[in-house]
Design a protein around this motif. Structure first.
Motif, mmCIF file in Angstrom:
data_model
loop_
_atom_site.group_PDB
_atom_site.id
_atom_site.type_symbol
_atom_site.label_atom_id
_atom_site.label_comp_id
_atom_site.label_asym_id
_atom_site.label_seq_id
_atom_site.Cartn_x
_atom_site.Cartn_y
_atom_site.Cartn_z
ATOM 1 N N PHE A 160 0.835 -1.194 0.000
ATOM 2 C CA PHE A 160 0.000 0.000 0.000
ATOM 3 C C PHE A 160 0.871 1.247 0.000
ATOM 4 O O PHE A 160 2.015 1.228 0.430
ATOM 5 N N GLY A 161 0.310 2.323 -0.512
ATOM 6 C CA GLY A 161 0.990 3.607 -0.555
ATOM 7 C C GLY A 161 0.245 4.630 0.271
ATOM 8 O O GLY A 161 -0.862 4.392 0.755
ATOM 9 N N LEU A 162 0.869 5.769 0.412
ATOM 10 C CA LEU A 162 0.271 6.872 1.164
ATOM 11 C C LEU A 162 -0.122 7.974 0.187
ATOM 12 O O LEU A 162 0.694 8.820 -0.172
ATOM 13 N N GLY A 163 -1.356 7.926 -0.279
ATOM 14 C CA GLY A 163 -1.834 8.935 -1.223
ATOM 15 C C GLY A 163 -1.064 8.900 -2.524
ATOM 16 O O GLY A 163 -0.837 7.849 -3.096
ATOM 17 N N PRO A 180 5.350 8.647 -3.803
ATOM 18 C CA PRO A 180 6.019 7.552 -4.504
ATOM 19 C C PRO A 180 6.518 6.450 -3.549
ATOM 20 O O PRO A 180 7.026 5.438 -3.988
ATOM 21 N N VAL A 181 6.349 6.645 -2.259
ATOM 22 C CA VAL A 181 6.790 5.649 -1.280
ATOM 23 C C VAL A 181 5.654 4.662 -1.023
ATOM 24 O O VAL A 181 4.507 5.048 -0.817
ATOM 25 N N ARG A 182 5.981 3.378 -1.070
ATOM 26 C CA ARG A 182 5.014 2.313 -0.827
ATOM 27 C C ARG A 182 5.581 1.373 0.228
ATOM 28 O O ARG A 182 6.784 1.267 0.392
ATOM 29 N N PHE A 183 4.692 0.671 0.915
ATOM 30 C CA PHE A 183 5.085 -0.287 1.947
ATOM 31 C C PHE A 183 4.566 -1.669 1.568
ATOM 32 O O PHE A 183 3.484 -1.803 1.004
ATOM 33 N N ARG A 184 5.350 -2.692 1.904
ATOM 34 C CA ARG A 184 4.986 -4.055 1.548
ATOM 35 C C ARG A 184 5.229 -4.975 2.742
ATOM 36 O O ARG A 184 6.239 -4.853 3.434
ATOM 37 N N ALA A 185 4.318 -5.916 2.970
ATOM 38 C CA ALA A 185 4.472 -6.948 3.999
ATOM 39 C C ALA A 185 4.063 -8.283 3.380
ATOM 40 O O ALA A 185 3.034 -8.379 2.717
ATOM 41 N N THR A 202 8.416 -10.933 5.751
ATOM 42 C CA THR A 202 9.292 -9.857 5.280
ATOM 43 C C THR A 202 8.482 -8.569 5.170
ATOM 44 O O THR A 202 7.284 -8.588 4.922
ATOM 45 N N VAL A 203 9.152 -7.467 5.385
ATOM 46 C CA VAL A 203 8.557 -6.146 5.198
ATOM 47 C C VAL A 203 9.516 -5.323 4.355
ATOM 48 O O VAL A 203 10.720 -5.559 4.361
ATOM 49 N N GLY A 204 8.989 -4.355 3.645
ATOM 50 C CA GLY A 204 9.836 -3.527 2.817
ATOM 51 C C GLY A 204 9.244 -2.166 2.560
ATOM 52 O O GLY A 204 8.046 -1.950 2.712
ATOM 53 N N VAL A 205 10.122 -1.260 2.203
ATOM 54 C CA VAL A 205 9.741 0.080 1.778
ATOM 55 C C VAL A 205 10.201 0.217 0.337
ATOM 56 O O VAL A 205 11.343 -0.080 0.015
ATOM 57 N N LEU A 206 9.309 0.646 -0.534
ATOM 58 C CA LEU A 206 9.608 0.779 -1.948
ATOM 59 C C LEU A 206 9.479 2.222 -2.376
ATOM 60 O O LEU A 206 8.659 2.973 -1.834
ATOM 61 N N TYR A 207 10.263 2.590 -3.347
ATOM 62 C CA TYR A 207 10.146 3.919 -3.954
ATOM 63 C C TYR A 207 9.833 3.708 -5.420
ATOM 64 O O TYR A 207 10.602 3.099 -6.154
ATOM 65 N N THR A 208 8.678 4.150 -5.854
ATOM 66 C CA THR A 208 8.264 3.975 -7.239
ATOM 67 C C THR A 208 8.547 5.242 -8.043
ATOM 68 O O THR A 208 8.433 6.349 -7.534
#
Length: 63
Positions: A32-35, A38-43, A56-62
């Motif tokens: 999911f992203g925050l509005g 470009p930053v998204r979070f993944r679990a 696993t958890v991660g932070v993504l930059y799209t």
């Protein structure tokens, strides 16, 4: 199929270690992203034949 880990790794394999190939991976997760950011979070959580569990958890930059 039986994998020869002792030959591959060059060290003795502990007794009871499963060296067979053919298990399956099952898992699921969310992203999911925050509005409009470009930053998204993944679990994610997955298992190999329900013998082990990995989360696993991660932070993504799209872009």
């Amino acid at each position: 199929m039986d994998v020869d880990l002792a030959n591959i790794l060059g060290v003795p394999v502990p007794p009871g270690l499963d060296t067979s190939d053919g298990d399956y991976i099952v898992g699921g997760g969310v992203e999911f992203g925050l509005g409009d950011s470009p930053v998204r979070f993944r679990a994610v959580i997955d298992t190999i034949a329900f013998d082990t569990t990995r989360g696993t958890v991660g932070v993504l930059y799209t872009f």
